[in-house]
Design a protein around this motif. Structure first.
Motif: not given
Length: 298
Positions: A80, A158, A161
């Motif tokens: 991240l 993921a 983000e």
């Protein structure tokens, strides 16, 4: 070594001539060629709609800058932190590697083992998500001290983000691409290719010491290259080619653009190369760093 012809017609003609020469049977040659043509039409996947492909491949109407593994030179790969760093450094999107744990949890990881990027050991297929979650994916990065407390992220983490930072995502889904494509026909599909990759490593070193084995795999490379550029791109319903940068040219980009296929080069790691792709080729590229020149991360 890019042996693309003028589409499917040239491939089928070559097959017809080859079978005719080997079998000396016009009926067999016609039957096999017609069978291949029919199979391609029956089993080929439909590419994503052109509008959907454009939104992913040229999201702002210009060449996209894609951070390889999130930008593996600038931050620990497939984390991240890498996604956040890529957004801060001006990336248009991120390329991320998708794999699965022993208990079926989708995570970000490039290798089949965890040794190269974490403080653990073992194969992904033998490790549960809880075991992988305890590993440190930053410990072996050159800037490890800046990225402490990172964990191996899940696919969901993921995606969230990346969406938060308005980044497009290129997923390298390893052996699971077909399932993803069949699950959602809106997924934009690409073929990744590096000529001679069966016979040579990424740095050009031969994979085999045995001459006969090396030449055998080089022959297989030629066949694979021809297949990809002749008919596999149709069979897979691709909207883009992700091609190793050393084999991309203006002619190559124009050839595939005329067929509605975008060319995305990897891994473009110098400012001079990036300027060439953006201003001359007007083609998207994948890079290990958005901030400085660096060696490729294989």
């Amino acid at each position: 070594m890019l042996c693309y012809g003028e589409g499917l017609l040239s491939s089928l003609t070559a097959l017809l001539v080859a079978v005719l020469a080997l079998s000396r049977s016009p009926a067999l040659a016609c039957l096999l060629t017609a069978g291949l043509y029919l199979a391609l039409h029956l089993f080929s996947l439909e590419p994503a709609a052109p509008q959907s492909a454009q939104r992913v491949l040229r999201p702002r109407g210009a060449a996209a800058r894609i951070a390889h593994r999130g930008g593996a030179h600038d931050a620990p790969e497939n984390t991240l932190a890498a996604i956040r760093q890529a957004a801060e450094n001006g990336a248009t999107g991120v390329e991320l590697d998708l794999e699965f744990t022993a208990d079926g949890v989708p995570i970000l990881m490039h290798d089949e083992t965890v040794e190269r990027t974490t403080d653990g050991s073992g194969r992904l297929c033998d490790l549960t998500f809880d075991e992988i979650r305890r590993l440190n994916p930053s410990v072996k990065h050159r800037l490890w001290s800046k990225f402490q407390g990172e964990k191996v992220p899940t696919l969901r983490e993921a995606v969230v983000e990346s969406m938060h930072h308005n980044l497009i995502i290129y997923f390298d889904v390893k052996g699971h691409a077909n399932q993803m494509r069949q699950a959602d026909t809106n997924v934009v599909t690409a073929l990744t290719h590096r000529p001679w990759h069966l016979s040579h490593f990424g740095d050009g070193t031969p994979r085999f010491n045995s001459s006969w084995k090396l030449y055998l795999y080089m022959m297989m490379d030629v066949i694979l290259d021809w297949s990809i550029h002749s008919f596999l791109w149709r069979l897979c319903g691709v909207s883009a080619f992700l091609m190793q940068k050393n084999f991309v040219s203006q002619e190559y980009v124009r050839h595939w653009s005329s067929k509605g296929i975008q060319v995305v080069a990897w891994t473009v790691n110098t400012f001079a190369e990036k300027s060439y792709y953006e201003s001359v080729l007007e083609s998207s590229y994948i890079t290990d760093s958005l901030v400085e020149d660096c060696d490729p991360h294989y």
